[in-house]
Design an enzyme around this catalytic site. Structure first.
Site, PDB file in Angstrom:
ATOM      1  N   HIS A 101       0.857  -1.179   0.000  1.00 46.85           N
ATOM      2  CA  HIS A 101       0.000   0.000   0.000  1.00 46.85           C
ATOM      3  C   HIS A 101       0.897   1.234   0.000  1.00 46.85           C
ATOM      4  CE1 HIS A 101      -4.152  -1.191   0.075  1.00 46.85           C
ATOM      5  NE2 HIS A 101      -3.915  -2.112   0.961  1.00 46.85           N
ATOM      6  N   ASP A 106      -4.910   1.863   1.993  1.00 46.74           N
ATOM      7  CA  ASP A 106      -5.219   1.242   3.288  1.00 46.74           C
ATOM      8  C   ASP A 106      -5.790   2.281   4.245  1.00 46.74           C
ATOM      9  OD1 ASP A 106      -2.721   2.513   3.174  1.00 46.74           O
ATOM     10  OD2 ASP A 106      -1.832   1.229   4.708  1.00 46.74           O
ATOM     11  N   TYR A 300      -7.784   7.653 -17.327  1.00 45.03           N
ATOM     12  CA  TYR A 300      -8.743   8.417 -16.540  1.00 45.03           C
ATOM     13  C   TYR A 300      -8.812   9.857 -17.043  1.00 45.03           C
ATOM     14  CZ  TYR A 300      -7.654   4.535 -13.367  1.00 45.03           C
ATOM     15  OH  TYR A 300      -7.439   3.301 -12.835  1.00 45.03           O
ATOM     16  N   GLU A 374       0.093   8.809  10.831  1.00 44.95           N
ATOM     17  CA  GLU A 374      -1.191   8.254  11.271  1.00 44.95           C
ATOM     18  C   GLU A 374      -1.984   9.226  12.141  1.00 44.95           C
ATOM     19  OE1 GLU A 374      -0.564   3.432  11.242  1.00 44.95           O
ATOM     20  OE2 GLU A 374      -0.001   4.519  13.066  1.00 44.95           O
TER      21      GLU A 374
END
Length: 402
Positions: A101, A106, A300, A374
């Site tokens: 990841h 994630d 895209y 985090e």
């Protein structure tokens, strides 16, 4: 409302980090997100959130119906990882060889699950419906997963009035978000070129037609498209990322293969660049009496925010993180599959600042050393909850005024 959101955020915060680390340790490539999808569905069940699954095979849709009638807002997270061998040393590195990841999906999935927990607890405050869109195969350009989810009817029952997506962004510190009114990310096309000549001995070039020489002229000529054929005020990039050809130091090559990408924002520039790409490639090779094969894949489209909903997102971020939370940012020419949702529904794509504290050693997205802060993840979850509620309230207010 911010205090209520924060109360539930504090309840789920530890689980948010655990979910992110579990997914980081168990990454799956595009179209192979079977265990990730099972994990998402198990968490939705645990949180008491109804869901549907099977969209684009592994995609899932959580459905939170508020306690009051209203419109519908969708929140999207992508689930897939990249074919990269992780080089980090923390205690939750990827267990799967050559899968990582490295783009933060994630974190996206974990934040959306946590947002679902918060909003489900707040159902009586919600006027309308919130959809939690867990999308596979975002990295699988040019096919992707968003269009396949749309084709599979992900929004047939609950068509959203507005949709939001969010992406971790290592260039912004934790506590900040990047939100633009229009262009956010670029269109991402790709190509493969096979240049064909006639091989032979390096000492006898007059008996050959050197594919390497043709390729050298072609590479230089392709770079002239941006500098000489397009409006210099419109961003665009032509990149040759891979070249393969030749057999040895004393052999003139009969074939060279090139692969690369083209990035733009403006659809007219995109079409003009494609036209010039084909013309130049064919004519340069023909000038050397060679042959060429071109494979051009439109990927895209550009990710273009709806100004009205970008402003709502900006206001929501300011409520959660303060007046300095949304600095001015430039768009990126990186591609994003969320663009196909925005082509069908109004909404906005937002960058969440996740720069690590040791910013000098911050690796970029798609790097085997990529890490994120985090501490930013609760900000992202709370923001999604806030913007969903604010959007439904605005939709309700606009409807009442009519």
């Amino acid at each position: 409302m911010q205090e209520v959101i924060q109360t539930y955020m504090n309840e789920i915060k530890d689980d948010l980090i655990k979910m992110r680390r579990h997914l980081h340790q168990n990454p799956e490539l595009s179209t192979q997100e079977w265990e990730t999808s099972k994990f998402v569905q198990s968490k939705l069940e645990e949180f008491g959130i109804p869901f549907e699954n099977g969209f684009a095979k592994t995609g899932a849709l959580g459905i939170i119906k508020g306690g009051h009638q209203g419109k519908t807002v969708a929140l999207r997270a992508d689930m897939d990882a990249l074919p990269i061998q992780e080089l980090n040393s923390h205690d939750f590195v990827s267990k799967n060889e050559n899968v990582m990841h490295a783009c933060g999906h994630d974190a996206h999935t974990s934040m959306l699950l946590s947002t679902g927990y918060i909003l489900n607890k707040m159902r009586e405050h919600i006027h309308g419906t919130v959809l939690l869109v867990f999308q596979p195969a975002e990295e699988n350009s040019p096919v992707g997963g968003s269009q396949r989810m749309l084709d599979d009817g992900v929004f047939d029952t609950y068509p959203p009035d507005v949709i939001y997506g969010q992406h971790v962004w290592p260039n912004l510190p934790a506590g900040q978000m990047g939100i633009r009114d229009k262009e956010m990310m670029g269109a991402s096309d790709r190509f493969k070129i096979i240049v064909k000549g006639k091989g032979g001995h390096a000492s006898m070039p007059h008996l050959t037609n050197d594919a390497v020489v043709m390729t050298g002229h072609l590479i230089t000529s392709l770079q002239s498209i941006v500098s000489r054929n397009l409006d210099p005020l419109e961003a665009s990039v032509v990149t040759i990322g891979k070249i393969n050809g030749g057999y040895g130091h004393n052999v003139i090559a009969d074939k060279v293969e090139l692969e690369g990408t083209i990035r733009t924002y403006n659809p007219e520039i995109r079409e003009r660049l494609k036209e010039r790409f084909h013309t130049i490639t064919n004519q340069v090779v023909q000038a050397f009496d060679g042959e060429v094969e071109i494979e051009y894949l439109e990927g895209y489209p550009a990710t273009i925010n709806t100004p009205e909903w970008a402003e709502v997102a900006r206001e929501s971020a300011t409520k959660m993180l303060g007046d300095d939370a949304v600095p001015q940012v430039n768009p990126s020419l990186a591609g994003e599959d969320f663009s196909r949702f925005l082509h069908k529904y109004p909404g906005a794509f937002i960058w969440l600042g996740t720069q690590i504290e040791d910013k000098e050693n911050q690796a970029p997205l798609h790097d085997p050393n990529f890490k994120l802060n985090e501490k930013a993840l609760p900000h992202g979850s709370a923001f999604l909850a806030q913007v969903a509620i604010d959007t439904l309230n605005k939709l309700r207010s606009d409807y009442d005024e009519q």
